[in-house]
Design a protein around this motif. Structure first.
Motif, PDB file in Angstrom:
ATOM      1  N   THR A 252       0.854  -1.181   0.000  1.00  0.00           N
ATOM      2  CA  THR A 252       0.000   0.000   0.000  1.00  0.00           C
ATOM      3  C   THR A 252       0.890   1.232   0.000  1.00  0.00           C
ATOM      4  O   THR A 252       2.058   1.177   0.405  1.00  0.00           O
ATOM      5  N   ALA A 253       0.318   2.365  -0.418  1.00  0.00           N
ATOM      6  CA  ALA A 253       1.121   3.572  -0.616  1.00  0.00           C
ATOM      7  C   ALA A 253       1.701   4.116   0.684  1.00  0.00           C
ATOM      8  O   ALA A 253       2.817   4.645   0.699  1.00  0.00           O
ATOM      9  N   ASN A 254       0.969   3.996   1.787  1.00  0.00           N
ATOM     10  CA  ASN A 254       1.407   4.600   3.043  1.00  0.00           C
ATOM     11  C   ASN A 254       1.791   3.586   4.111  1.00  0.00           C
ATOM     12  O   ASN A 254       1.995   3.950   5.270  1.00  0.00           O
ATOM     13  N   GLY A 255       1.872   2.292   3.749  1.00  0.00           N
ATOM     14  CA  GLY A 255       2.261   1.267   4.709  1.00  0.00           C
ATOM     15  C   GLY A 255       1.156   0.839   5.647  1.00  0.00           C
ATOM     16  O   GLY A 255       1.370  -0.016   6.510  1.00  0.00           O
ATOM     17  N   ARG A 256      -0.044   1.396   5.464  1.00  0.00           N
ATOM     18  CA  ARG A 256      -1.194   1.000   6.282  1.00  0.00           C
ATOM     19  C   ARG A 256      -2.008  -0.067   5.541  1.00  0.00           C
ATOM     20  O   ARG A 256      -2.222   0.047   4.335  1.00  0.00           O
ATOM     21  N   THR A 257      -2.475  -1.048   6.257  1.00  0.00           N
ATOM     22  CA  THR A 257      -3.335  -2.066   5.644  1.00  0.00           C
ATOM     23  C   THR A 257      -4.673  -1.441   5.252  1.00  0.00           C
ATOM     24  O   THR A 257      -5.273  -0.683   6.016  1.00  0.00           O
ATOM     25  N   LYS A 258      -5.136  -1.760   4.051  1.00  0.00           N
ATOM     26  CA  LYS A 258      -6.378  -1.212   3.509  1.00  0.00           C
ATOM     27  C   LYS A 258      -7.466  -2.271   3.578  1.00  0.00           C
ATOM     28  O   LYS A 258      -7.289  -3.388   3.088  1.00  0.00           O
ATOM     29  N   ILE A 259      -8.604  -1.918   4.167  1.00  0.00           N
ATOM     30  CA  ILE A 259      -9.736  -2.836   4.287  1.00  0.00           C
ATOM     31  C   ILE A 259     -10.973  -2.153   3.724  1.00  0.00           C
ATOM     32  O   ILE A 259     -11.353  -1.069   4.168  1.00  0.00           O
ATOM     33  N   GLN A 260     -11.602  -2.780   2.744  1.00  0.00           N
ATOM     34  CA  GLN A 260     -12.850  -2.277   2.171  1.00  0.00           C
ATOM     35  C   GLN A 260     -13.957  -3.280   2.463  1.00  0.00           C
ATOM     36  O   GLN A 260     -13.804  -4.467   2.172  1.00  0.00           O
ATOM     37  N   ILE A 261     -15.064  -2.799   2.983  1.00  0.00           N
ATOM     38  CA  ILE A 261     -16.116  -3.688   3.458  1.00  0.00           C
ATOM     39  C   ILE A 261     -17.451  -3.267   2.861  1.00  0.00           C
ATOM     40  O   ILE A 261     -17.808  -2.095   2.874  1.00  0.00           O
ATOM     41  N   ALA A 262     -18.172  -4.232   2.323  1.00  0.00           N
ATOM     42  CA  ALA A 262     -19.551  -4.011   1.859  1.00  0.00           C
ATOM     43  C   ALA A 262     -20.399  -5.133   2.442  1.00  0.00           C
ATOM     44  O   ALA A 262     -20.760  -6.084   1.754  1.00  0.00           O
ATOM     45  N   PRO A 263     -20.727  -5.047   3.731  1.00  0.00           N
ATOM     46  CA  PRO A 263     -21.367  -6.179   4.411  1.00  0.00           C
ATOM     47  C   PRO A 263     -22.881  -6.219   4.296  1.00  0.00           C
ATOM     48  O   PRO A 263     -23.492  -7.122   4.865  1.00  0.00           O
ATOM     49  N   ASP A 264     -23.493  -5.259   3.600  1.00  0.00           N
ATOM     50  CA  ASP A 264     -24.952  -5.154   3.502  1.00  0.00           C
ATOM     51  C   ASP A 264     -25.534  -4.794   4.859  1.00  0.00           C
ATOM     52  O   ASP A 264     -25.980  -3.685   5.075  1.00  0.00           O
ATOM     53  N   ILE A 338      -8.935  -7.171   1.861  1.00  0.00           N
ATOM     54  CA  ILE A 338      -7.816  -6.777   2.713  1.00  0.00           C
ATOM     55  C   ILE A 338      -6.569  -6.740   1.839  1.00  0.00           C
ATOM     56  O   ILE A 338      -6.271  -7.709   1.135  1.00  0.00           O
ATOM     57  N   ARG A 339      -5.865  -5.614   1.893  1.00  0.00           N
ATOM     58  CA  ARG A 339      -4.582  -5.500   1.201  1.00  0.00           C
ATOM     59  C   ARG A 339      -3.584  -4.891   2.175  1.00  0.00           C
ATOM     60  O   ARG A 339      -3.753  -3.759   2.611  1.00  0.00           O
ATOM     61  N   GLY A 340      -2.543  -5.658   2.490  1.00  0.00           N
ATOM     62  CA  GLY A 340      -1.551  -5.147   3.422  1.00  0.00           C
ATOM     63  C   GLY A 340      -0.946  -6.244   4.268  1.00  0.00           C
ATOM     64  O   GLY A 340      -0.675  -7.347   3.785  1.00  0.00           O
ATOM     65  N   ASN A 341      -0.772  -5.949   5.547  1.00  0.00           N
ATOM     66  CA  ASN A 341      -0.092  -6.861   6.477  1.00  0.00           C
ATOM     67  C   ASN A 341      -1.108  -7.869   7.008  1.00  0.00           C
ATOM     68  O   ASN A 341      -1.823  -7.604   7.965  1.00  0.00           O
ATOM     69  N   TYR A 342      -1.162  -9.014   6.353  1.00  0.00           N
ATOM     70  CA  TYR A 342      -2.200 -10.001   6.654  1.00  0.00           C
ATOM     71  C   TYR A 342      -1.590 -11.383   6.832  1.00  0.00           C
ATOM     72  O   TYR A 342      -0.846 -11.859   5.975  1.00  0.00           O
ATOM     73  N   TYR A 343      -1.893 -11.996   7.959  1.00  0.00           N
ATOM     74  CA  TYR A 343      -1.517 -13.391   8.225  1.00  0.00           C
ATOM     75  C   TYR A 343      -0.002 -13.594   8.100  1.00  0.00           C
ATOM     76  O   TYR A 343       0.469 -14.596   7.568  1.00  0.00           O
ATOM     77  N   GLY A 344       0.770 -12.624   8.583  1.00  0.00           N
ATOM     78  CA  GLY A 344       2.213 -12.731   8.553  1.00  0.00           C
ATOM     79  C   GLY A 344       2.861 -12.327   7.243  1.00  0.00           C
ATOM     80  O   GLY A 344       4.082 -12.349   7.116  1.00  0.00           O
ATOM     81  N   ASP A 345       2.065 -11.949   6.259  1.00  0.00           N
ATOM     82  CA  ASP A 345       2.580 -11.524   4.956  1.00  0.00           C
ATOM     83  C   ASP A 345       2.356 -10.020   4.829  1.00  0.00           C
ATOM     84  O   ASP A 345       1.222  -9.554   4.764  1.00  0.00           O
ATOM     85  N   ARG A 346       3.452  -9.258   4.773  1.00  0.00           N
ATOM     86  CA  ARG A 346       3.336  -7.799   4.742  1.00  0.00           C
ATOM     87  C   ARG A 346       2.814  -7.288   3.400  1.00  0.00           C
ATOM     88  O   ARG A 346       2.440  -6.130   3.278  1.00  0.00           O
ATOM     89  N   SER A 347       2.784  -8.136   2.405  1.00  0.00           N
ATOM     90  CA  SER A 347       2.170  -7.785   1.121  1.00  0.00           C
ATOM     91  C   SER A 347       1.026  -8.756   0.827  1.00  0.00           C
ATOM     92  O   SER A 347       0.902  -9.274  -0.274  1.00  0.00           O
ATOM     93  N   GLY A 348       0.204  -8.987   1.831  1.00  0.00           N
ATOM     94  CA  GLY A 348      -0.859  -9.983   1.731  1.00  0.00           C
ATOM     95  C   GLY A 348      -2.122  -9.449   1.087  1.00  0.00           C
ATOM     96  O   GLY A 348      -2.360  -8.232   1.022  1.00  0.00           O
ATOM     97  N   TYR A 349      -2.937 -10.380   0.607  1.00  0.00           N
ATOM     98  CA  TYR A 349      -4.232 -10.058   0.007  1.00  0.00           C
ATOM     99  C   TYR A 349      -5.256 -11.083   0.499  1.00  0.00           C
ATOM    100  O   TYR A 349      -4.951 -12.282   0.576  1.00  0.00           O
ATOM    101  N   ALA A 350      -6.465 -10.615   0.800  1.00  0.00           N
ATOM    102  CA  ALA A 350      -7.548 -11.524   1.181  1.00  0.00           C
ATOM    103  C   ALA A 350      -8.879 -10.962   0.712  1.00  0.00           C
ATOM    104  O   ALA A 350      -9.119  -9.747   0.792  1.00  0.00           O
ATOM    105  N   LEU A 351      -9.733 -11.832   0.231  1.00  0.00           N
ATOM    106  CA  LEU A 351     -11.086 -11.488  -0.198  1.00  0.00           C
ATOM    107  C   LEU A 351     -12.068 -12.404   0.511  1.00  0.00           C
ATOM    108  O   LEU A 351     -11.866 -13.618   0.561  1.00  0.00           O
ATOM    109  N   VAL A 352     -13.113 -11.825   1.061  1.00  0.00           N
ATOM    110  CA  VAL A 352     -14.232 -12.582   1.626  1.00  0.00           C
ATOM    111  C   VAL A 352     -15.475 -12.254   0.809  1.00  0.00           C
ATOM    112  O   VAL A 352     -15.761 -11.083   0.549  1.00  0.00           O
ATOM    113  N   ASN A 353     -16.206 -13.283   0.375  1.00  0.00           N
ATOM    114  CA  ASN A 353     -17.495 -13.036  -0.280  1.00  0.00           C
ATOM    115  C   ASN A 353     -18.466 -14.129   0.123  1.00  0.00           C
ATOM    116  O   ASN A 353     -18.089 -15.117   0.752  1.00  0.00           O
TER     117      ASN A 353
END
Length: 445
Positions: A252-264, A338-353
């Motif tokens: 990510t550009a600023n080193g912060r993990t980015k989380i976008q949520i559309a949970p209805d 999720i894009r960022g520091n996830y599950y021990g991976d500092r360049s991690g990615y995760a999608l929940v649907n």
């Protein structure tokens, strides 16, 4: 499902659209590819029906001797009914499960017509595998709750074997014209196919299963079925959030993990626990953005509180196009990226649907969930959410000057079915003061 209030109100909308398909439609030659598909409630029919048409093409491309198994909270489409009956007549085994409230509480001719047509086919072809359409009273694989799952499995589509589509879309016309939805398609994978077949055949019995919670871990993704009940059951959303570190990201550009949520929907005690976790992560430095349809009053106040890092960014992704106090169109996805520091991976990615709202009702209901560790899929969902989050189309529109928003029917934690003087709460009791305005206020958690 939005809240069941609006879903039941809009379910009949498809009956006002052209409903009959040609008696003998030309066979399709569709070979679906894996990955996500999105639709839009606004735009032309092609944009609205991207998911619906994908399901229809899969049905029409299922060859003789194959099987179609559908688990949809609601089935309300005459075109879909016609396509499934044509499939049965050409020798496809067709099976469908639906929540019984979508027959008992709304006018739904599609389901009884499908059920009757399949029974007639079985009678005339006694040597063929039985096709059927069944209802669950509440949760199919446990007790209470709803049969809220939304997945579609095809043993063969065109030349492609073992096709599974899961996501937020029911098999209704309302899912195209009133909702933004998603599905994720898997193809050819035997383990994915076996997982969803197991869940489907358990649900078909409409009896409690032990354990009800199912979690299958494969390379780079997981498949999950609710209810969250049983010795080893965990809340997969909380589990996913607990694996996030808010700082130290390298993608990510600023080193912060980015989380976008559309949970209805974020409601009830479970919704509050998850929202408090988000609030803590926001204060710890995560960049979070929430696009929602319904949030409980106390949850909304907590997320918007000015303390700490300030309010969590949120946007109400709904439209009231005639200013009558009811949602006309709304975001129905239940996704998180999720894009960022996830599950021990500092360049991690995760999608929940999937189909599960962030609510207590979802916890005890039949739901489907997928968790994918895929950069390309996360970026697809991020782009989709970024686009719609940035559109200036949300909220009340075309309101006469001086219109007063109608107030919420009651400050309790139940969802509401129907509207005006016929509105009732989840438990069947009457809403005493009539119309319910979901824009004005949400039931207190």
């Amino acid at each position: 499902m939005f809240v069941r209030t609006l879903a039941l109100m809009l379910a009949t909308a498809g009956l006002m659209l052209p409903t009959s398909a040609p008696a003998q439609a030309a066979p399709d030659a569709f070979n679906p590819k894996p990955g996500p598909t999105f639709n839009s409630a606004v735009g032309d029919q092609g944009q609205q029906r991207k998911i619906y048409n994908r399901i229809m093409r899969a049905i029409n491309s299922s060859p003789k001797g194959s099987s179609i198994d559908i688990f949809s909270w609601n089935f309300l489409t005459q075109q879909g009914k016609d396509a499934l009956l044509r499939a049965a007549r050409r020798g496809v085994t067709v099976r469908l499960i639906m929540d019984d409230r979508n027959v008992t509480q709304i006018d739904n001719p599609s389901f009884p017509q499908l059920r009757a047509g399949l029974r007639t086919y079985n009678k005339n072809h006694p040597k063929k595998p039985n096709s059927w359409a069944r209802l669950c009273e509440g949760t199919c694989r446990s007790q209470n709750g709803s049969a809220h799952t939304k997945f579609f499995t095809f043993s063969k589509v065109g030349r492609t074997p073992r096709v599974v589509m899961q996501g937020s879309a029911n098999f209704t016309v309302a899912s195209t014209t009133n909702q933004w939805n998603d599905i994720y398609t898997h193809t050819k994978n035997r383990q994915v196919w076996k997982f969803y077949q197991r869940i489907f055949h358990q649900a078909a019995k409409d009896k409690p299963v032990f354990p009800a919670y199912a979690d299958k871990k494969l390379d780079k993704f997981r498949m999950i079925a609710f209810p969250i009940r049983g010795k080893n059951a965990v809340d997969p959303i909380m589990q996913t959030l607990n694996r996030v570190s808010c700082k130290g990201a390298t993608n990510t550009a600023n080193g912060r993990t980015k989380i976008q949520i559309a949970p209805d929907v974020i409601r009830q005690n479970r919704g509050m626990r998850l929202a408090k976790k988000l609030r803590k992560m926001w204060n710890n430095g995560c960049n979070i953005r929430i696009g929602y349809t319904v949030v409980g009053i106390s949850i909304g106040k907590m997320l918007r509180d000015s303390s700490g890092r300030g309010p969590v960014p949120m946007k109400h992704l709904t439209q009231d196009n005639n200013c009558d106090g009811e949602f006309d169109n709304y975001f129905h996805l239940k996704s998180m990226t999720i894009r960022g520091n996830y599950y021990g991976d500092r360049s991690g990615y995760a999608l929940v649907n999937g189909s599960a709202n962030w609510s207590g009702l979802a916890k005890v209901s039949d739901e489907n969930l997928g968790i994918y560790r895929s950069k390309s899929r996360v970026l697809r969902y991020e782009k989709h959410l970024d686009y719609w989050y940035g559109q200036n189309i949300w909220g009340k529109r075309n309101c006469p000057t001086g219109t007063l928003a109608r107030q919420a029917a009651a400050d309790n934690d139940q969802l509401i079915f129907g509207g005006d003087e016929n509105a009732v709460y989840e438990d069947g009791t009457s809403v005493s003061n009539g119309a319910y305005d979901p824009f004005a206020s949400q039931p207190e958690d």
